[in-house]
Design a protein around this motif. Structure first.
Motif, PDB file in Angstrom:
ATOM      1  N   ASN A 251       0.127   4.792   0.320  1.00  0.00           N
ATOM      2  CA  ASN A 251       0.045   5.442   0.872  1.00  0.00           C
ATOM      3  C   ASN A 251       0.250   5.075   2.142  1.00  0.00           C
ATOM      4  OD1 ASN A 251      -2.584   6.074  -0.839  1.00  0.00           O
ATOM      5  ND2 ASN A 251      -3.775   4.441  -0.550  1.00  0.00           N
ATOM      6  N   LEU A 252       0.448   4.151   3.071  1.00  0.00           N
ATOM      7  CA  LEU A 252       1.233   4.088   4.065  1.00  0.00           C
ATOM      8  C   LEU A 252       3.161   4.243   3.627  1.00  0.00           C
ATOM      9  CD1 LEU A 252       0.645   0.710   4.809  1.00  0.00           C
ATOM     10  CD2 LEU A 252      -0.777   3.257   5.915  1.00  0.00           C
TER      11      LEU A 252
ATOM     12  N   ASP B  78      -1.823  12.672   6.817  1.00  0.00           N
ATOM     13  CA  ASP B  78      -1.925  13.164   5.810  1.00  0.00           C
ATOM     14  C   ASP B  78      -1.064  14.653   4.950  1.00  0.00           C
ATOM     15  OD1 ASP B  78      -3.080  10.923   5.731  1.00  0.00           O
ATOM     16  OD2 ASP B  78      -4.766  12.280   6.512  1.00  0.00           O
TER      17      ASP B  78
ATOM     18  N   ASP C 255       0.895  -1.404  -0.254  1.00  0.00           N
ATOM     19  CA  ASP C 255       0.253   0.078   0.753  1.00  0.00           C
ATOM     20  C   ASP C 255       0.876   1.079  -0.415  1.00  0.00           C
ATOM     21  OD1 ASP C 255      -1.555   2.263   0.576  1.00  0.00           O
ATOM     22  OD2 ASP C 255      -3.058   0.094   1.693  1.00  0.00           O
TER      23      ASP C 255
ATOM     24  N   HIS D 184      -4.267   3.115  13.746  1.00  0.00           N
ATOM     25  CA  HIS D 184      -4.421   3.892  12.376  1.00  0.00           C
ATOM     26  C   HIS D 184      -5.702   3.214  11.201  1.00  0.00           C
ATOM     27  CE1 HIS D 184      -1.254   7.092  14.491  1.00  0.00           C
ATOM     28  NE2 HIS D 184      -0.768   5.025  14.875  1.00  0.00           N
ATOM     29  N   ASP D 185      -6.392   4.230  10.641  1.00  0.00           N
ATOM     30  CA  ASP D 185      -7.561   3.826  10.247  1.00  0.00           C
ATOM     31  C   ASP D 185      -6.525   3.443   8.424  1.00  0.00           C
ATOM     32  OD1 ASP D 185      -9.758   4.268  11.855  1.00  0.00           O
ATOM     33  OD2 ASP D 185      -9.705   6.248  10.450  1.00  0.00           O
ATOM     34  N   LYS D 186      -5.423   4.085   7.843  1.00  0.00           N
ATOM     35  CA  LYS D 186      -5.010   3.221   7.304  1.00  0.00           C
ATOM     36  C   LYS D 186      -4.896   2.130   6.602  1.00  0.00           C
ATOM     37  CE  LYS D 186      -3.996   7.965   4.336  1.00  0.00           C
ATOM     38  NZ  LYS D 186      -2.457   9.177   4.060  1.00  0.00           N
TER      39      LYS D 186
END
Length: 409
Positions: A77-78, A277, A75, A385-387
């Motif tokens: 995004n991480l 973010d 991922d 954490h949501d991610k």
């Protein structure tokens, strides 16, 4: 990370009126100490149960940390600054499960080390190294969160510096290596003799409480105080932002001018979710446009009550989210203290009284409790954490992730 007290227990259970060497630092190498008669060993059923529990703990540690590492790899995004520290923590905890636990399990159950002195030294070195690195990574993660909340401006300015987290990650391993491994490798040569008997595997400084006290201060007490300070500061910072923001001004959409100012301050307050973010350029553009809107009187005055109330609702939601993060960090501190404090204290006490005042079984329980911390970290840290939760769902439940993504998109 530590040394075997289970071996000592098995040795005492098998020896009747035997003798054992005392440490070189306390007297001559051939000095002996009388042992008292002892009780029989555990039954076969108890040994099988212990073996199953130990293997299960090792598997949970391995799989949990592999999941964190895979999520980071798969991922994109991480892959920003703060999550690199989670990766470093997962690597150290994975080493505990894949190397330290499997080698120790047969030794714990039989009371005899069958793998030779060389592998014993390697096991001790790796055990002390990865456990110390795990603790220091916990401190680094808390420190990073502390800066993201209390020093938000300077923290965001450093988001693009990829070398900064990498340098900190390498420094963690260097510091962890300098704490215990030199003593593991050189203590025998500095003292002139070895206290480790044939078939045993423990560090030469096992009974030197002066060294254990100094090393434990750096490995546990200083990190515990630091992590507690960081997380308490985060919690108080969020509370101050809540009071300063005066959420009561957001409850009435009619007072547009006043509530806009307070809500804007609230949104600009350093938030843990925002700073995570902020590495993305799109988020920075949005924040710059928001600042531009607030600095323009015409735009500020053109905000409708409905939009004003929406902004306030989002600000209130962010504060609620940050408060949940502060609570999760408090849980992390408590778990760290519960897992490490019993072993650290008993290790120092046991070294001071030469093992006579601490029951070996109690010491062994605290030893495994310390390793349990490496099993819990994958669930305590990334799952806050949501991610990370979404990345785990993408790996474990791809169909559910696809449905959720399509419905939200």
């Amino acid at each position: 990370m530590q040394v075997s007290s289970w071996t000592e227990l098995t040795w005492m259970l098998n020896v009747h009126n035997g003798t054992a060497k005392t440490p070189c630092m306390m007297g001559p190498c051939n000095e002996t100490l009388s042992l008292q008669p002892s009780n029989p060993q555990f039954s076969l059923g108890v040994l099988v149960l212990l073996a199953l529990l130990m293997v299960l703990l090792a598997l949970v540690t391995i799989l949990g940390n592999v999941l964190v590492i895979l999520a980071f790899i798969l991922d994109r995004n991480l892959r920003h600054r703060s999550n690199y520290f989670f990766l470093n923590l997962a690597i150290s905890d994975f080493a505990v499960g894949v190397f330290c636990m499997p080698l120790y399990i047969p030794y714990a159950l039989t009371g005899t080390w069958h793998l030779g002195k060389g592998l014993c030294k390697l096991w001790l070195l790796m055990d002390y190294l990865v456990c110390s690195a795990s603790v220091f990574n916990i401190v680094l993660i808390s420190y990073d969160r502390f800066l993201s909340v209390t020093k938000a401006v300077s923290y965001r300015a450093q988001q693009g510096m990829m070398s900064n987290p990498v340098v900190k990650m390498v420094a963690i391993w260097v510091f962890a290596f300098l704490l215990y491994p030199p003593a593991v490798l050189l203590w025998e040569y500095m003292s002139g003799c070895s206290t480790v008997q044939e078939g045993q595997c423990h560090a030469e400084f096992f009974n030197n409480w002066y060294f254990l006290l100094c090393a434990s201060t750096l490995e546990f007490f200083v990190p515990l105080i630091s992590v507690t300070y960081f997380n308490v500061s985060i919690f108080h910072n969020i509370q101050r932002r809540q009071r300063r923001g005066s959420i009561q001004y957001c409850e009435s959409p009619g007072s547009s001018s006043v509530s806009w100012r307070f809500c804007f301050l609230l949104r600009r307050g350093p938030s843990l979710s925002e700073t995570e973010d902020s590495a993305s350029s799109s988020m920075r553009i949005k924040k710059e446009s928001l600042v531009a809107e607030s600095s323009s009187p015409s735009r500020a005055n053109s905000v409708t009550p409905e939009n004003d109330f929406s902004v306030c609702a989002k600000a209130r939601s962010k504060l609620h989210h940050d408060k949940k993060i502060a609570k999760s960090l408090a849980i992390i501190v408590c778990v760290f203290a519960i897992c490490w404090a019993p072993y650290t204290l008993l290790m120092i006490i046991r070294g001071a009284c030469q093992g006579k005042c601490v029951h070996p079984i109690l010491y062994e329980i605290t030893f495994w409790l310390l390793w349990i911390n490496s099993s819990l970290n994958p669930f305590l840290y990334p799952l806050c954490h949501d991610k990370f939760r979404m990345a785990f769902m993408k790996i474990l439940c791809p169909k559910k992730f696809a449905i959720l993504r399509s419905s939200s998109g």
